[in-house]
Scaffold this motif. Structure first.
Motif, PDB file in Angstrom:
ATOM      1  N   GLU A 144      51.626  50.577  37.142  1.00 23.92           N
ATOM      2  CA  GLU A 144      49.936  50.239  37.359  1.00 23.92           C
ATOM      3  C   GLU A 144      49.440  50.807  38.697  1.00 23.92           C
ATOM      4  O   GLU A 144      47.808  51.631  38.472  1.00 23.92           O
ATOM      5  CB  GLU A 144      49.412  48.705  38.366  1.00 23.92           C
ATOM      6  CG  GLU A 144      51.116  48.828  39.304  1.00 23.92           C
ATOM      7  CD  GLU A 144      50.563  47.594  40.545  1.00 23.92           C
ATOM      8  OE1 GLU A 144      50.736  46.405  39.843  1.00 23.92           O
ATOM      9  OE2 GLU A 144      50.630  47.664  41.423  1.00 23.92           O
ATOM     10  N   GLN A 184      52.470  38.769  42.291  1.00 23.74           N
ATOM     11  CA  GLN A 184      51.801  38.319  41.453  1.00 23.74           C
ATOM     12  C   GLN A 184      50.316  37.367  42.097  1.00 23.74           C
ATOM     13  O   GLN A 184      49.253  37.690  41.566  1.00 23.74           O
ATOM     14  CB  GLN A 184      51.913  37.700  40.195  1.00 23.74           C
ATOM     15  CG  GLN A 184      51.185  38.267  39.120  1.00 23.74           C
ATOM     16  CD  GLN A 184      52.201  37.783  37.634  1.00 23.74           C
ATOM     17  OE1 GLN A 184      53.023  38.758  37.157  1.00 23.74           O
ATOM     18  NE2 GLN A 184      51.469  36.799  37.193  1.00 23.74           N
ATOM     19  N   LEU A 197      49.116  37.203  29.409  1.00 21.49           N
ATOM     20  CA  LEU A 197      47.767  37.630  29.302  1.00 21.49           C
ATOM     21  C   LEU A 197      47.548  38.925  29.187  1.00 21.49           C
ATOM     22  O   LEU A 197      46.718  39.363  28.895  1.00 21.49           O
ATOM     23  CB  LEU A 197      47.065  36.880  31.028  1.00 21.49           C
ATOM     24  CG  LEU A 197      45.290  36.819  30.798  1.00 21.49           C
ATOM     25  CD1 LEU A 197      44.863  35.615  29.723  1.00 21.49           C
ATOM     26  CD2 LEU A 197      45.224  36.303  32.471  1.00 21.49           C
ATOM     27  N   ILE A 223      41.743  34.800  34.446  1.00 20.88           N
ATOM     28  CA  ILE A 223      43.476  34.904  34.881  1.00 20.88           C
ATOM     29  C   ILE A 223      43.380  34.128  35.753  1.00 20.88           C
ATOM     30  O   ILE A 223      44.785  33.522  35.604  1.00 20.88           O
ATOM     31  CB  ILE A 223      44.160  36.348  35.957  1.00 20.88           C
ATOM     32  CG1 ILE A 223      43.635  37.175  35.520  1.00 20.88           C
ATOM     33  CG2 ILE A 223      45.236  35.785  36.916  1.00 20.88           C
ATOM     34  CD1 ILE A 223      43.520  38.821  36.698  1.00 20.88           C
ATOM     35  N   ARG A 225      43.244  48.401  31.109  1.00 19.86           N
ATOM     36  CA  ARG A 225      42.574  47.224  30.831  1.00 19.86           C
ATOM     37  C   ARG A 225      44.307  46.143  31.340  1.00 19.86           C
ATOM     38  O   ARG A 225      43.952  45.413  32.626  1.00 19.86           O
ATOM     39  CB  ARG A 225      42.352  46.612  30.027  1.00 19.86           C
ATOM     40  CG  ARG A 225      42.185  45.070  29.536  1.00 19.86           C
ATOM     41  CD  ARG A 225      41.932  44.791  28.313  1.00 19.86           C
ATOM     42  NE  ARG A 225      42.645  45.672  26.933  1.00 19.86           N
ATOM     43  CZ  ARG A 225      44.125  44.823  27.373  1.00 19.86           C
ATOM     44  NH1 ARG A 225      44.192  43.287  28.134  1.00 19.86           N
ATOM     45  NH2 ARG A 225      44.699  44.647  26.460  1.00 19.86           N
ATOM     46  N   VAL A 284      44.161  46.704  35.288  1.00 22.23           N
ATOM     47  CA  VAL A 284      43.106  46.336  36.088  1.00 22.23           C
ATOM     48  C   VAL A 284      43.738  44.838  36.150  1.00 22.23           C
ATOM     49  O   VAL A 284      43.895  44.102  37.289  1.00 22.23           O
ATOM     50  CB  VAL A 284      41.737  46.693  35.886  1.00 22.23           C
ATOM     51  CG1 VAL A 284      41.400  45.305  36.376  1.00 22.23           C
ATOM     52  CG2 VAL A 284      40.980  48.072  35.314  1.00 22.23           C
ATOM     53  N   MET A 285      43.448  44.445  35.418  1.00 24.54           N
ATOM     54  CA  MET A 285      43.966  42.978  34.547  1.00 24.54           C
ATOM     55  C   MET A 285      45.354  42.842  35.342  1.00 24.54           C
ATOM     56  O   MET A 285      45.794  41.659  36.730  1.00 24.54           O
ATOM     57  CB  MET A 285      44.788  42.654  33.664  1.00 24.54           C
ATOM     58  CG  MET A 285      43.599  42.715  32.607  1.00 24.54           C
ATOM     59  SD  MET A 285      43.817  42.070  31.111  1.00 24.54           S
ATOM     60  CE  MET A 285      44.017  40.166  31.306  1.00 24.54           C
ATOM     61  N   GLU A 286      45.990  43.450  35.931  1.00 24.07           N
ATOM     62  CA  GLU A 286      47.811  43.347  36.767  1.00 24.07           C
ATOM     63  C   GLU A 286      47.066  43.438  38.432  1.00 24.07           C
ATOM     64  O   GLU A 286      47.507  42.788  39.196  1.00 24.07           O
ATOM     65  CB  GLU A 286      48.367  44.967  36.355  1.00 24.07           C
ATOM     66  CG  GLU A 286      50.304  44.084  37.457  1.00 24.07           C
ATOM     67  CD  GLU A 286      50.877  45.594  36.367  1.00 24.07           C
ATOM     68  OE1 GLU A 286      51.268  46.177  35.995  1.00 24.07           O
ATOM     69  OE2 GLU A 286      52.876  44.766  37.045  1.00 24.07           O
ATOM     70  N   ILE A 287      46.400  44.274  38.826  1.00 27.67           N
ATOM     71  CA  ILE A 287      45.977  44.419  40.078  1.00 27.67           C
ATOM     72  C   ILE A 287      45.417  43.272  40.239  1.00 27.67           C
ATOM     73  O   ILE A 287      45.779  42.560  41.835  1.00 27.67           O
ATOM     74  CB  ILE A 287      45.150  46.066  40.623  1.00 27.67           C
ATOM     75  CG1 ILE A 287      45.689  46.767  40.366  1.00 27.67           C
ATOM     76  CG2 ILE A 287      44.135  45.720  41.546  1.00 27.67           C
ATOM     77  CD1 ILE A 287      44.832  48.356  40.556  1.00 27.67           C
ATOM     78  N   PHE A 288      44.493  42.357  39.800  1.00 31.52           N
ATOM     79  CA  PHE A 288      43.723  41.495  39.355  1.00 31.52           C
ATOM     80  C   PHE A 288      45.375  40.267  39.633  1.00 31.52           C
ATOM     81  O   PHE A 288      45.289  39.207  39.538  1.00 31.52           O
ATOM     82  CB  PHE A 288      42.808  40.722  38.968  1.00 31.52           C
ATOM     83  CG  PHE A 288      40.979  42.117  39.552  1.00 31.52           C
ATOM     84  CD1 PHE A 288      41.018  41.054  40.809  1.00 31.52           C
ATOM     85  CD2 PHE A 288      40.719  43.053  38.999  1.00 31.52           C
ATOM     86  CE1 PHE A 288      39.713  41.486  41.112  1.00 31.52           C
ATOM     87  CE2 PHE A 288      40.304  43.776  39.871  1.00 31.52           C
ATOM     88  CZ  PHE A 288      39.954  43.021  40.728  1.00 31.52           C
ATOM     89  N   GLY A 289      46.708  39.864  39.586  1.00 33.99           N
ATOM     90  CA  GLY A 289      47.302  38.493  39.689  1.00 33.99           C
ATOM     91  C   GLY A 289      47.719  38.587  38.181  1.00 33.99           C
ATOM     92  O   GLY A 289      47.739  37.211  38.114  1.00 33.99           O
ATOM     93  N   ALA A 290      46.792  38.957  37.009  1.00 35.94           N
ATOM     94  CA  ALA A 290      47.401  38.844  35.952  1.00 35.94           C
ATOM     95  C   ALA A 290      48.840  38.337  34.796  1.00 35.94           C
ATOM     96  O   ALA A 290      49.103  39.640  34.966  1.00 35.94           O
ATOM     97  CB  ALA A 290      46.579  39.545  34.515  1.00 35.94           C
ATOM     98  N   PRO A 291      49.012  37.410  34.721  1.00 33.28           N
ATOM     99  CA  PRO A 291      49.965  37.182  34.023  1.00 33.28           C
ATOM    100  C   PRO A 291      50.937  38.306  33.220  1.00 33.28           C
ATOM    101  O   PRO A 291      50.133  38.767  33.080  1.00 33.28           O
ATOM    102  CB  PRO A 291      50.771  36.052  34.075  1.00 33.28           C
ATOM    103  CG  PRO A 291      49.126  35.112  33.412  1.00 33.28           C
ATOM    104  CD  PRO A 291      48.352  36.418  34.280  1.00 33.28           C
ATOM    105  N   LEU A 292      51.815  38.289  32.502  1.00 32.39           N
ATOM    106  CA  LEU A 292      52.391  39.315  31.682  1.00 32.39           C
ATOM    107  C   LEU A 292      51.544  38.565  30.159  1.00 32.39           C
ATOM    108  O   LEU A 292      51.553  40.235  29.436  1.00 32.39           O
ATOM    109  CB  LEU A 292      53.943  39.392  31.388  1.00 32.39           C
ATOM    110  CG  LEU A 292      54.220  40.178  30.042  1.00 32.39           C
ATOM    111  CD1 LEU A 292      54.174  41.649  30.645  1.00 32.39           C
ATOM    112  CD2 LEU A 292      55.999  39.948  30.608  1.00 32.39           C
TER     113      LEU A 292
END
Ligand SMILES: Nc1ncnc2c1ncn2[C@@H]1O[C@H](COP(=O)(O)OP(=O)(O)OP(=O)(O)O)[C@@H](O)[C@H]1O
Ligand SMILES: [Mg+2]
Lengths: 271, 224
Positions: free
Chosen positions: A268, B79, A191, B110, A178, A181-189
């Motif tokens: 990632e 990011q 989140l 996000i 999870r 995947v979140m990081e690849i979609f640009g989620a900040p730390l």
């Protein structure tokens, strides 16, 4: 079942850490109250040629907090009960002055010796008796107990901290996909680590609550009826409101450090 | 029109440069273009896409994405860049502990949209990929093709500036495939989204003009 186990694996070491911290706080309070008792019970004896005030002693050494003159007539009375009035007065005149001196802090034997030396620099002071030996052996024993307990608490906290981080890694592994995947979609730390924080904070609060309840029980219910004198006298030292703040802050800090160490540790990609 | 991707002397490799995949590639993709990328299995198609979203740093040369140099892009910028890219993965990469609806709106989450917006958008997106009744199911309860369509819906969720699709119809029958192609065409046509699609089979019925890159022996060539 696995769910419960996972949480216990976090709550237990967390409790051990908080227990260590609380013990340290209690111990620190108990020892400082014992230290002041030891300090108050200690005094030096100074024999001087003329009358001196506390200020005069303080000028010679700032560690001295208080001086009390011992009434000479009391001393003479005891040794000269069958002397005439005139003789007694003569004796009193010939006698030097006696003072008991108290110190402002709890010091070791070397400091006592140096205090003695600085007092003797004055020409008015003829003798200083320190009674250092018994004081020193108490002090040594006391320091030793204090030292070993601190080492023990330190290791207990250290080992528990490793266990907390270990459990955090288990969670990190579980949430790895999870988080990636979140990081690849640009989620900040924030989140990405959100879920971990939620679980860890809940457990940290639970652990804090258990410890607080335990010590509150010790203080309000157990100490009074324990039959242990020192506990009854010092039950206020067992637990104070400030401790809750300290414990909670520590728990939250530990959570923040361990969550970040896990989330930042998740790469990632495999390269 | 602005360059969305510009590669100059681009080399990509794994294992600290020991395993070379792409070498000395040079190409440009402009805003709103539709690009097919083909090549044999293992030729480096997925690897090339990875470099576009900053998952793999170039070993040599220069790669600009959205005006940013990917060899030196700082974390924060990357990011930010990623929030403008919709990615469809060959292996779906859905989040297994989340239901389908939540998976689909990840980009909205996000971006900080409210739960209400997320909910209505989830319905809209799932309708597009013909999965309206699947909102509360979990990824592992879906077939491969269904998971793939969830992945497509997720990539479209925030109307990204660029879509990177790795075999988006790899597991789908002709009908479902045509649904996906329509969605990607529409995004390109109506929103001027730049779309790069890795595929083994360029669809026979395709209404938009497109470019076609192929990867062979580490080189990236355009077929006219
Ligand atoms: N993380 C990795 N570490 C090392 N080598 C890798 C890694 N990922 C891919 N490779 C290798 O790089 C080469 C290109 O892989 P890539 O996944 O880009 O191929 P592809 O063109 O997408 O193939 P396919 O059509 O089968 O998906 C392959 O030889 C693969 O084994
Ligand atoms: Mg591939």
């Amino acid at each position: 079942m696995r769910y419960i186990k996972e949480h216990i694996m976090f709550i237990l070491p967390m409790m051990a850490i908080l227990l260590g911290i609380e013990f340290y706080l209690v111990f620190d309070r108990m020892t400082s109250s014992y230290e002041s008792a030891l300090r108050d019970g200690y005094s030096m004896l100074a024999i001087t040629q003329k009358e001196m005030k506390t200020e005069d002693f303080k000028k010679l050494n700032s560690e001295i907090s208080q001086s009390t003159r011992i009434d000479k007539s009391e001393i003479v009375k005891q040794i000269s009960s069958n002397q005439s009035q005139k003789d007694t007065e003569d004796i009193i005149k010939a006698l030097p002055y006696f003072y008991t001196l108290k110190l402002s802090t709890y010091v070791d034997i070397d400091s006592i010796e140096s205090i003695k030396k600085s007092l003797l620099k004055s020409n008015d002071i003829k003798r200083v008796e320190t009674f250092g030996d018994s004081y020193y052996s108490k002090y040594r024993l006391f320091s030793f107990i204090k030292f070993t307990l601190k080492i023990f608490i330190f290791f207990m906290v250290l080992v528990s901290l490793f266990l907390v981080i270990k459990q955090m890694e288990v969670w990190g592994y579980k949430h790895r996909q999870r988080i990636q995947v979140m990081e690849i979609f640009g989620a900040p730390l924030m989140l990405r680590s959100g879920v971990l924080f939620k679980v860890a904070l809940t457990d940290a609060f639970t652990a804090t609550l258990f410890i607080v309840i335990f010590f509150a029980y010790l203080r309000f219910l157990w100490a009074g009826s324990s039959g242990v004198n020192i506990m009854i006298e010092q039950k206020d030292l067992l637990f104070q409101f400030n401790d809750v703040v300290i414990l909670l802050t520590s728990a939250i800090l530990i959570v923040i450090i361990s969550v970040y160490s896990v989330v930042l540790g998740i790469k990632e990609s495999e390269e | 029109m602005a360059n969305v991707i510009h590669a100059e002397n681009l080399s990509l490799s794994y294992d600290q440069g020991k395993k070379k995949i792409i070498q000395n590639a040079k190409f440009t993709v402009k805003r709103g273009e539709f690009v097919f990328i083909t090549g044999r299995s293992g030729s480096g198609k997925s690897t090339l896409l990875k470099s576009f979203y900053g998952n793999l740093k170039p070993t040599e040369g220069s790669l600009m994405v959205g005006g940013l140099e990917m060899t030196t892009i700082p974390r924060r910028k990357l990011q930010e860049l990623r929030t403008h890219i919709g990615i469809i993965f060959q292996d779906y990469k859905l989040i297994n502990e989340w239901n389908v609806a939540k998976n689909v709106v990840l980009p909205l989450m996000i971006a900080g949209f409210s739960l209400d917006v997320q909910k209505t958008q989830a319905q809209r997106l799932l309708k597009h990929v013909k999965l309206s009744n699947y909102a509360n199911r979990f990824p592992l309860e879906l077939s491969g093709g269904e998971q793939q369509r969830v992945g497509v819906a997720r990539a479209l969720a925030k109307n990204p500036l660029m879509i990177l699709a790795d075999e988006p119809t790899g597991n789908l029958d002709d009908y479902s495939s045509s649904v996906i192609w329509d969605l990607l065409e529409n995004a390109c046509l109506q929103l001027e989204t730049t779309v790069l699609v890795v595929t083994h089979k360029i669809p026979t019925v395709f209404s938009l003009p497109y470019r076609h890159f192929t990867i062979e022996d580490g080189g990236v060539y355009e077929i006219h």
